[in-house]
Design a protein around this motif. Sequence first.
Motif, short mmCIF file in Angstrom:
data_model
loop_
_atom_site.label_atom_id
_atom_site.label_comp_id
_atom_site.label_asym_id
_atom_site.label_seq_id
_atom_site.Cartn_x
_atom_site.Cartn_y
_atom_site.Cartn_z
N LYS A 45 0.74 -1.30 0.05
CA LYS A 45 0.09 0.12 0.10
C LYS A 45 1.05 1.13 0.12
O LYS A 45 1.82 1.43 0.51
CB LYS A 45 -0.96 -0.26 1.41
N GLU A 46 0.42 2.27 -0.69
CA GLU A 46 1.15 3.54 -0.68
C GLU A 46 0.50 4.44 0.33
O GLU A 46 -0.76 4.54 0.65
CB GLU A 46 0.75 4.28 -1.98
N ALA A 47 1.38 4.87 1.29
CA ALA A 47 0.97 5.60 2.52
C ALA A 47 0.92 7.19 1.96
O ALA A 47 1.75 7.58 1.66
CB ALA A 47 1.95 5.14 3.68
N SER A 48 0.01 7.73 2.70
CA SER A 48 -0.06 8.99 2.49
C SER A 48 0.73 9.93 3.48
O SER A 48 1.44 9.27 4.27
CB SER A 48 -1.53 9.49 2.73
N SER A 49 1.01 11.06 3.01
CA SER A 49 1.93 11.93 3.86
C SER A 49 1.20 12.01 5.14
O SER A 49 1.97 11.96 6.39
CB SER A 49 1.98 13.50 3.38
N GLU A 50 0.03 11.99 5.59
CA GLU A 50 -0.76 12.16 6.92
C GLU A 50 -0.47 10.70 7.54
O GLU A 50 0.01 10.61 8.72
CB GLU A 50 -2.20 12.25 6.71
N LEU A 51 -0.76 9.65 6.80
CA LEU A 51 -0.54 8.38 7.48
C LEU A 51 1.06 8.19 7.84
O LEU A 51 1.52 7.70 9.20
CB LEU A 51 -0.78 7.14 6.49
N LEU A 52 2.11 8.60 6.91
CA LEU A 52 3.56 8.31 7.43
C LEU A 52 3.69 9.35 8.69
O LEU A 52 4.52 9.03 9.31
CB LEU A 52 4.40 9.10 6.10
N SER A 53 3.15 10.73 8.63
CA SER A 53 3.39 11.58 9.75
C SER A 53 2.83 10.84 11.16
O SER A 53 3.67 10.96 12.11
CB SER A 53 2.59 12.67 9.60
N ALA A 54 1.89 10.18 10.94
CA ALA A 54 1.28 9.46 12.22
C ALA A 54 2.18 8.29 12.51
O ALA A 54 2.38 8.07 13.78
CB ALA A 54 -0.07 9.05 11.84
N ILE A 55 2.69 7.62 11.52
CA ILE A 55 3.62 6.45 11.91
C ILE A 55 4.84 6.83 12.51
O ILE A 55 5.33 6.46 13.38
CB ILE A 55 3.78 5.41 10.68
N CYS A 56 5.40 7.90 11.58
CA CYS A 56 6.75 8.61 12.28
C CYS A 56 6.64 8.96 13.59
O CYS A 56 7.62 8.91 14.65
CB CYS A 56 7.11 9.62 11.33
N ASP A 57 5.28 9.81 14.01
CA ASP A 57 5.17 9.95 15.47
C ASP A 57 4.96 9.12 16.37
O ASP A 57 5.51 9.07 17.58
CB ASP A 57 3.84 10.83 15.47
N ALA A 58 4.38 7.78 16.03
CA ALA A 58 4.17 6.95 16.70
C ALA A 58 5.76 6.09 16.99
O ALA A 58 6.11 5.54 18.05
CB ALA A 58 3.39 5.55 16.19
N LEU A 59 6.55 6.02 16.11
CA LEU A 59 7.80 5.45 16.15
C LEU A 59 8.81 6.65 16.73
O LEU A 59 10.01 6.12 16.89
CB LEU A 59 8.39 4.91 14.87
N ASP A 60 8.44 7.70 16.87
CA ASP A 60 9.08 8.90 17.41
C ASP A 60 10.49 9.20 16.67
O ASP A 60 11.63 9.04 17.24
CB ASP A 60 9.81 8.61 19.02
N VAL A 61 10.12 8.99 15.46
CA VAL A 61 11.26 9.25 14.31
C VAL A 61 10.78 10.45 13.60
O VAL A 61 9.78 10.63 13.11
CB VAL A 61 11.30 7.98 13.24
N ARG A 62 11.87 11.15 13.24
CA ARG A 62 11.46 12.45 12.36
C ARG A 62 11.17 11.85 11.06
O ARG A 62 12.03 11.10 10.41
CB ARG A 62 12.50 13.34 12.28
N MET A 63 10.43 12.49 10.28
CA MET A 63 10.09 12.13 8.74
C MET A 63 11.22 12.28 7.90
O MET A 63 11.41 11.65 7.03
CB MET A 63 8.85 12.76 8.05
N SER A 64 11.92 13.23 8.34
CA SER A 64 13.16 13.75 7.54
C SER A 64 14.17 12.40 7.47
O SER A 64 14.99 12.31 6.68
CB SER A 64 13.75 14.96 7.83
N GLU A 65 14.29 12.02 8.80
CA GLU A 65 15.23 10.86 9.00
C GLU A 65 14.91 9.65 8.25
O GLU A 65 15.59 8.79 7.50
CB GLU A 65 15.26 10.31 10.48
N LEU A 66 13.43 9.31 8.19
CA LEU A 66 12.78 8.26 7.56
C LEU A 66 13.24 8.48 6.17
O LEU A 66 13.65 7.55 5.45
CB LEU A 66 11.49 8.25 7.96
N MET A 67 12.83 9.68 5.46
CA MET A 67 13.14 9.91 4.05
C MET A 67 14.54 9.76 3.64
O MET A 67 14.85 9.43 2.54
CB MET A 67 12.49 11.12 3.67
N ARG A 68 15.42 10.37 4.63
CA ARG A 68 16.79 10.15 4.12
C ARG A 68 17.31 8.75 4.03
O ARG A 68 18.11 8.34 3.20
CB ARG A 68 17.55 10.78 5.56
#
Length: 126
Positions: A45-68
């Motif tokens: 599944k393709e995750a929306s930016s909103e969903l990615l933000s929620a997952i990153c928050d849950a993982l306590d990871v910055r989205m920029s770190e994930l994207m890097r």
Amino acid sequence: MILLRRLLGDVLRRQRQRQGRTLREVSSSARVSLGYLSEVERGQKEASSELLSAICDALDVRMSELMREVSDELSLAELAESAAASEPVSAPVRPLNSVSVTSVAGVPTERVTIKAPAEAVDVVAA
């Protein structure tokens, strides 16, 4: 073909597993169904930016770190795909050099081993 959703899912799964957390814990914290999070992690599944933000928050990871991390994986996948496309199928077996990467720009990362034909790799120490 390189699918961004698969790379993104792989990185999300590794982040979750590094923390020793279950899909159930993260899905509950991110307020997303366990099944959907599982499909995102498996690249189905393709995750929306909103969903990615929620997952990153849950993982306590910055989205920029994930994207890097996704960007680094994408670069390696593109190199591998490019090398595979330029290699003839009946190429003779050549010795391989193995390079292990344990940090990028001084930041510790997971151990990554890159194998490439000896004559195709130039390594320059900085």
